[in-house]
Design a protein around this motif. Structure first.
Motif, mmCIF file in Angstrom:
data_model
loop_
_atom_site.group_PDB
_atom_site.id
_atom_site.type_symbol
_atom_site.label_atom_id
_atom_site.label_comp_id
_atom_site.label_asym_id
_atom_site.label_seq_id
_atom_site.Cartn_x
_atom_site.Cartn_y
_atom_site.Cartn_z
ATOM 1 N N ARG A 145 1.000 -1.202 -0.018
ATOM 2 C CA ARG A 145 -0.104 0.166 0.102
ATOM 3 C C ARG A 145 0.879 1.337 -0.180
ATOM 4 O O ARG A 145 0.607 2.158 0.499
ATOM 5 N N GLU A 146 1.853 1.373 -0.755
ATOM 6 C CA GLU A 146 2.909 2.402 -0.894
ATOM 7 C C GLU A 146 2.426 3.182 -2.050
ATOM 8 O O GLU A 146 2.209 2.489 -3.086
ATOM 9 N N PRO A 147 2.839 4.386 -2.110
ATOM 10 C CA PRO A 147 2.755 4.987 -3.603
ATOM 11 C C PRO A 147 3.752 4.705 -4.385
ATOM 12 O O PRO A 147 4.634 4.048 -4.171
ATOM 13 N N VAL A 148 3.107 4.805 -5.904
ATOM 14 C CA VAL A 148 4.285 4.715 -6.822
ATOM 15 C C VAL A 148 4.180 6.015 -7.625
ATOM 16 O O VAL A 148 3.122 6.688 -7.764
ATOM 17 N N ASP A 149 5.533 6.420 -8.105
ATOM 18 C CA ASP A 149 5.608 7.704 -8.740
ATOM 19 C C ASP A 149 6.691 7.427 -9.934
ATOM 20 O O ASP A 149 6.975 6.138 -10.202
ATOM 21 N N ALA A 150 7.036 8.331 -10.825
ATOM 22 C CA ALA A 150 7.646 8.053 -11.877
ATOM 23 C C ALA A 150 9.314 7.510 -11.461
ATOM 24 O O ALA A 150 9.888 6.571 -12.276
ATOM 25 N N VAL A 151 9.909 7.903 -10.405
ATOM 26 C CA VAL A 151 10.998 7.438 -9.921
ATOM 27 C C VAL A 151 11.066 5.828 -9.801
ATOM 28 O O VAL A 151 11.968 4.812 -10.364
ATOM 29 N N VAL A 152 10.220 5.288 -8.866
ATOM 30 C CA VAL A 152 9.783 3.811 -8.947
ATOM 31 C C VAL A 152 9.724 3.233 -10.090
ATOM 32 O O VAL A 152 10.235 2.129 -10.264
ATOM 33 N N ALA A 153 8.762 3.748 -10.935
ATOM 34 C CA ALA A 153 8.427 3.146 -12.313
ATOM 35 C C ALA A 153 9.882 2.998 -13.201
ATOM 36 O O ALA A 153 9.872 2.250 -13.705
ATOM 37 N N GLU A 154 10.640 4.251 -13.318
ATOM 38 C CA GLU A 154 11.856 3.899 -13.962
ATOM 39 C C GLU A 154 12.809 3.078 -13.297
ATOM 40 O O GLU A 154 13.426 2.130 -14.210
ATOM 41 N N ARG A 155 13.069 3.111 -11.975
ATOM 42 C CA ARG A 155 13.737 1.993 -11.263
ATOM 43 C C ARG A 155 13.159 0.518 -11.849
ATOM 44 O O ARG A 155 14.053 -0.418 -12.130
ATOM 45 N N ALA A 156 12.095 0.351 -11.802
ATOM 46 C CA ALA A 156 11.427 -1.049 -12.070
ATOM 47 C C ALA A 156 11.746 -1.348 -13.637
ATOM 48 O O ALA A 156 12.271 -2.522 -14.063
ATOM 49 N N ALA A 157 11.646 -0.378 -14.522
ATOM 50 C CA ALA A 157 11.905 -0.678 -15.880
ATOM 51 C C ALA A 157 13.394 -0.877 -16.136
ATOM 52 O O ALA A 157 13.515 -1.997 -16.914
ATOM 53 N N HIS A 158 14.321 -0.090 -15.339
ATOM 54 C CA HIS A 158 15.700 -0.414 -15.585
ATOM 55 C C HIS A 158 16.139 -1.789 -15.278
ATOM 56 O O HIS A 158 17.099 -2.380 -15.764
ATOM 57 N N ALA A 159 15.368 -2.176 -14.023
ATOM 58 C CA ALA A 159 15.801 -3.558 -13.349
ATOM 59 C C ALA A 159 15.155 -4.577 -14.450
ATOM 60 O O ALA A 159 15.940 -5.557 -14.789
ATOM 61 N N ALA A 160 14.393 -4.499 -15.090
ATOM 62 C CA ALA A 160 13.717 -5.359 -15.830
ATOM 63 C C ALA A 160 14.546 -5.595 -17.095
ATOM 64 O O ALA A 160 14.946 -6.675 -17.705
ATOM 65 N N ILE A 161 15.153 -4.334 -17.604
ATOM 66 C CA ILE A 161 16.231 -4.270 -18.720
ATOM 67 C C ILE A 161 17.176 -5.256 -18.567
ATOM 68 O O ILE A 161 17.812 -5.889 -19.389
ATOM 69 N N ALA A 162 17.691 -4.618 -17.373
ATOM 70 C CA ALA A 162 19.090 -5.298 -16.844
ATOM 71 C C ALA A 162 18.949 -6.772 -16.714
ATOM 72 O O ALA A 162 19.725 -7.708 -17.123
ATOM 73 N N ALA A 163 17.806 -7.176 -16.309
ATOM 74 C CA ALA A 163 17.509 -8.733 -16.020
ATOM 75 C C ALA A 163 17.655 -9.381 -17.562
ATOM 76 O O ALA A 163 18.039 -10.325 -17.904
ATOM 77 N N ALA A 164 16.674 -8.648 -18.444
ATOM 78 C CA ALA A 164 16.702 -9.056 -20.012
ATOM 79 C C ALA A 164 17.993 -9.168 -20.425
ATOM 80 O O ALA A 164 18.441 -10.164 -21.159
ATOM 81 N N ARG A 165 18.836 -8.267 -20.297
ATOM 82 C CA ARG A 165 20.329 -8.068 -20.914
ATOM 83 C C ARG A 165 21.295 -9.317 -20.529
ATOM 84 O O ARG A 165 22.217 -9.729 -21.152
ATOM 85 N N ALA A 166 20.691 -9.621 -19.069
ATOM 86 C CA ALA A 166 21.687 -10.570 -18.377
ATOM 87 C C ALA A 166 21.191 -11.972 -18.832
ATOM 88 O O ALA A 166 21.820 -13.128 -18.554
ATOM 89 N N GLY A 167 19.963 -12.173 -19.571
ATOM 90 C CA GLY A 167 19.432 -13.511 -20.110
ATOM 91 C C GLY A 167 18.584 -14.016 -18.928
ATOM 92 O O GLY A 167 18.234 -15.264 -18.857
ATOM 93 N N VAL A 168 18.331 -13.405 -17.791
ATOM 94 C CA VAL A 168 17.518 -13.954 -16.840
ATOM 95 C C VAL A 168 15.946 -14.108 -17.109
ATOM 96 O O VAL A 168 15.339 -15.248 -16.510
ATOM 97 N N VAL A 169 15.713 -13.563 -18.110
ATOM 98 C CA VAL A 169 14.246 -13.587 -18.298
ATOM 99 C C VAL A 169 14.138 -13.983 -20.081
ATOM 100 O O VAL A 169 14.772 -13.767 -20.732
#
Length: 190
Positions: free
Chosen positions: A166-190
């Protein structure tokens, strides 16, 4: 006889489904009634009963209508820009989490709503996955990534914050989540 697009029938449907979301957000699924929806929509309750039958079908149709609403897939030219645009848009939609929270809660109480919610998210994930497919085509991500899983990985932290902690989400949280997913994709995790 042909059905005309739009017209009174479309206006009634739009009004009733908007009222369904409003009633759901204001009072929750257990208190959602055809009478309250009809009153809020400014139509007679027999109109609602005749077309939808009950609250489960109202809620499912509202989700179906939302799923069918066109969603412009971001195309910034980079996977970073595209996936950040997706997550920032989701974070923005959660600015007022009343309706999304009420819909998710209703899906635990109504099997019909649960199916409609699954279909909604599956459709949105497939659309958003186009940004990952484009990134693979441009050589920004490896060919073996699962586009839908990359999108899920990017969005999961937002949903976790909104629905679990029940925490708020904002652009900073959203950007961090996107960059983490991209890093995982580049690492071959997904």
């Amino acid at each position: 006889m042909t059905t005309r697009p739009g017209g009174r029938s479309a206006r009634v449907r739009d009004a009733v489904l908007a009222a369904t979301y409003a009633e759901l957000a204001d009072h929750g699924y257990p208190a959602l009634t055809v009478d309250a929806v009809a009153t809020r929509a400014g139509v007679h309750k027999t109109t609602v009963y005749r077309r939808w039958g009950g609250v489960d079908d109202l809620l499912a149709d509202a989700l179906d209508q939302t799923r069918e609403t066109p969603w412009p897939v971001p195309d910034t030219g980079t996977v970073e820009g595209d996936l950040v645009a997706v997550t920032v848009e989701i974070a923005s939609a959660f600015g007022d989490a009343g309706v999304p929270t009420a819909v998710v809660a209703a899906s635990f109480q109504s099997p019909r709503a649960a199916l409609a919610l699954q279909a909604f998210y599956a459709a949105r994930q497939e659309e958003a996955a186009k940004v990952v497919v484009r990134a693979v085509d441009r050589g920004e991500l490896p060919g073996g990534v699962d586009p839908v899983e990359v999108v899920r990985l990017a969005c999961a932290p937002l949903y976790y914050r909104v629905f679990i902690t029940r925490e708020p989400v904002d652009a900073v949280v959203a950007e961090r989540a996107a960059h983490a997913a991209i890093a995982a994709a580049r690492a071959g995790v997904v």
